[in-house]
Design an enzyme around this catalytic site. Structure first.
Site, mmCIF file in Angstrom:
data_model
loop_
_atom_site.group_PDB
_atom_site.id
_atom_site.type_symbol
_atom_site.label_atom_id
_atom_site.label_comp_id
_atom_site.label_asym_id
_atom_site.label_seq_id
_atom_site.Cartn_x
_atom_site.Cartn_y
_atom_site.Cartn_z
ATOM 1 N N ASP A 13 -1.417 3.258 -4.591
ATOM 2 C CA ASP A 13 -0.373 2.309 -4.191
ATOM 3 C C ASP A 13 -0.814 0.941 -4.715
ATOM 4 O O ASP A 13 -1.950 0.774 -5.174
ATOM 5 C CB ASP A 13 -0.236 2.279 -2.653
ATOM 6 C CG ASP A 13 0.831 1.294 -2.191
ATOM 7 O OD1 ASP A 13 1.881 1.188 -2.850
ATOM 8 O OD2 ASP A 13 0.619 0.603 -1.174
ATOM 9 N N TYR A 45 3.975 -4.902 -6.256
ATOM 10 C CA TYR A 45 4.668 -4.295 -7.377
ATOM 11 C C TYR A 45 6.177 -4.555 -7.284
ATOM 12 O O TYR A 45 6.892 -4.558 -8.279
ATOM 13 C CB TYR A 45 4.461 -2.770 -7.386
ATOM 14 C CG TYR A 45 3.142 -2.288 -7.942
ATOM 15 C CD1 TYR A 45 2.090 -3.156 -8.206
ATOM 16 C CD2 TYR A 45 2.954 -0.927 -8.200
ATOM 17 C CE1 TYR A 45 0.889 -2.676 -8.717
ATOM 18 C CE2 TYR A 45 1.760 -0.444 -8.709
ATOM 19 C CZ TYR A 45 0.726 -1.319 -8.962
ATOM 20 O OH TYR A 45 -0.453 -0.842 -9.464
ATOM 21 N N GLY A 46 6.630 -4.741 -6.041
ATOM 22 C CA GLY A 46 8.067 -4.770 -5.771
ATOM 23 C C GLY A 46 8.847 -5.851 -6.490
ATOM 24 O O GLY A 46 10.050 -5.731 -6.697
ATOM 25 N N ASN A 77 6.768 3.536 -3.131
ATOM 26 C CA ASN A 77 8.182 3.780 -3.446
ATOM 27 C C ASN A 77 8.595 3.104 -4.740
ATOM 28 O O ASN A 77 9.364 3.648 -5.524
ATOM 29 C CB ASN A 77 9.068 3.261 -2.312
ATOM 30 C CG ASN A 77 9.010 4.149 -1.095
ATOM 31 O OD1 ASN A 77 9.809 5.057 -0.943
ATOM 32 N ND2 ASN A 77 8.044 3.917 -0.223
ATOM 33 N N THR A 78 8.079 1.892 -4.948
ATOM 34 C CA THR A 78 8.463 1.135 -6.136
ATOM 35 C C THR A 78 8.026 1.893 -7.399
ATOM 36 O O THR A 78 8.803 2.048 -8.348
ATOM 37 C CB THR A 78 7.803 -0.260 -6.100
ATOM 38 O OG1 THR A 78 7.988 -0.823 -4.803
ATOM 39 C CG2 THR A 78 8.395 -1.176 -7.141
ATOM 40 N N CYS A 187 9.361 1.793 1.870
ATOM 41 C CA CYS A 187 8.160 1.197 1.275
ATOM 42 C C CYS A 187 7.003 1.729 2.107
ATOM 43 O O CYS A 187 7.078 1.709 3.349
ATOM 44 C CB CYS A 187 8.227 -0.328 1.357
ATOM 45 S SG CYS A 187 6.702 -1.155 0.859
ATOM 46 N N THR A 188 5.966 2.209 1.444
ATOM 47 C CA THR A 188 4.878 2.838 2.205
ATOM 48 C C THR A 188 4.095 1.829 3.050
ATOM 49 O O THR A 188 3.312 2.223 3.907
ATOM 50 C CB THR A 188 3.916 3.586 1.259
ATOM 51 O OG1 THR A 188 3.519 2.691 0.209
ATOM 52 C CG2 THR A 188 4.595 4.802 0.661
HETATM 53 N N1 DGL Z 1 3.931 0.117 -0.933
HETATM 54 C C1 DGL Z 1 4.739 -0.076 -2.050
HETATM 55 C C2 DGL Z 1 6.074 0.577 -1.990
HETATM 56 O O1 DGL Z 1 6.188 1.578 -1.322
HETATM 57 C C3 DGL Z 1 4.656 -1.316 -2.858
HETATM 58 C C4 DGL Z 1 4.844 -2.627 -2.222
HETATM 59 C C5 DGL Z 1 4.666 -3.704 -3.248
HETATM 60 O O2 DGL Z 1 3.637 -3.705 -3.908
HETATM 61 O O3 DGL Z 1 5.579 -4.520 -3.429
HETATM 62 O O4 DGL Z 1 7.007 0.175 -2.634
#
Ligand code: DGL
Length: 268
Positions: A13, A45-46, A77-78, A187-188
């Site tokens: 992640d 990452y989002g 998720n992203t 989002c995890t």
């Molecule tokens: N935990 C991530 C997700 O499920 C990423 C969150 C992020 O880095 O913005 O999207």
């Protein structure tokens, strides 16, 4: 590449969020070793472009494969929304994402009619959840909103902060006004907000996250590929971060309650 059943499962992640999936994996597959990569140097990452997310996800997967993992769980998720098909095409080990399991968990309750989805800007913009729900249940009404302020609060460990409560209230107001019966935590990172969400929503809205269904998918996938670990020696948990952070370590101890030894510095 030869795959060994005693090898670890790789999980990645952008930061701490994937630990929600690690926890579910350890509950369902207690005999599996896990190598976790948190790309804390580049979180979030989002807010990044799809190309950048795909590049990061490829580098994360390669890092894990260099450690001979037998399968990779994209606990983000992203990254799942933008990179899963690319990763599955590019690498030979099984690669499992979180969006499909999340949708499956959402639609498990036959009485769900109006679903709210919260996620990073990247996930919501990809429409991965919206499309997957529409394919299976076109009758379900979906309200999806990007909630980019949440990940920084979580990475900071501010899970109980009054400022977080105000932000959540603002984000959820339009969805609650539309009468959602289910809220998908797309989002995890967000399962770490469940205690506060429960206080805010007071049991009126069903909360869904993909962690346990993702663990169930992973188990099925390992069974299908005859990759379940058979050794009775104690499985290991290793955590690698691209940037060490004390908050991460504290949160990981609090949340996993597991021994993962010294966090290792990852060089991608
Ligand atoms: N935990 C991530 C997700 O499920 C990423 C969150 C992020 O880095 O913005 O999207």
């Amino acid at each position: 590449m030869s795959v060994d059943v005693s090898s670890a499962l790789g999980v990645f992640d952008s930061g701490v969020g994937g630990l929600t999936v690690v926890r579910a994996l350890r509950e369902l597959l207690p005999n599996e070793s896990i190598i976790y990569l948190g790309d804390t140097a580049r979180v979030p990452y989002g807010s990044k472009s799809p190309d950048t997310i795909r590049r990061f996800a490829t580098e994360d997967t390669q890092f894990l494969l260099n450690r001979q993992v037998k399968a990779v769980v994209v606990a983000c998720n992203t990254a799942t929304a933008h990179a899963l098909p690319d990763l599955q095409r590019s690498f030979r080990v099984p690669i499992i994402g979180v969006v499909e399991p999340g949708v499956e968990a959402t639609l498990e309750a036959s009485d769900c009619e109006r679903v709210g989805i919260i996620g990073t800007a990247g996930t919501i913009r990809s429409c991965a959840y919206q499309h997957a729900i529409a394919m299976r249940r076109p009758d379900v009404r979906v309200e999806a909103i990007a909630t980019p302020l949440l990940v920084p609060f979580i990475e900071e460990g501010w899970l109980d902060h009054p400022a977080l409560k105000s932000v959540l209230r603002e984000y959820l107001k339009p969805m609650l006004a539309k009468g959602i019966d289910t809220l998908v935590l797309g989002c995890t990172h967000y399962p770490l907000l469940v205690p506060m969400l429960k206080r805010l929503l007071g049991g009126k809205v069903r909360l869904v996250d993909s962690a346990s269904t993702c663990a169930a998918h992973t188990k099925r996938c390992l069974e299908e590929h005859c990759l379940l670990r058979t050794s009775r020696t104690k499985p290991t948990l290793e955590i690698h971060l691209t940037d060490y952070s004390e908050q991460f370590e504290n949160l990981a101890h609090r949340f996993l309650g597991a021994d993962f030894g010294k966090i290792k510095k990852a060089q991608l």
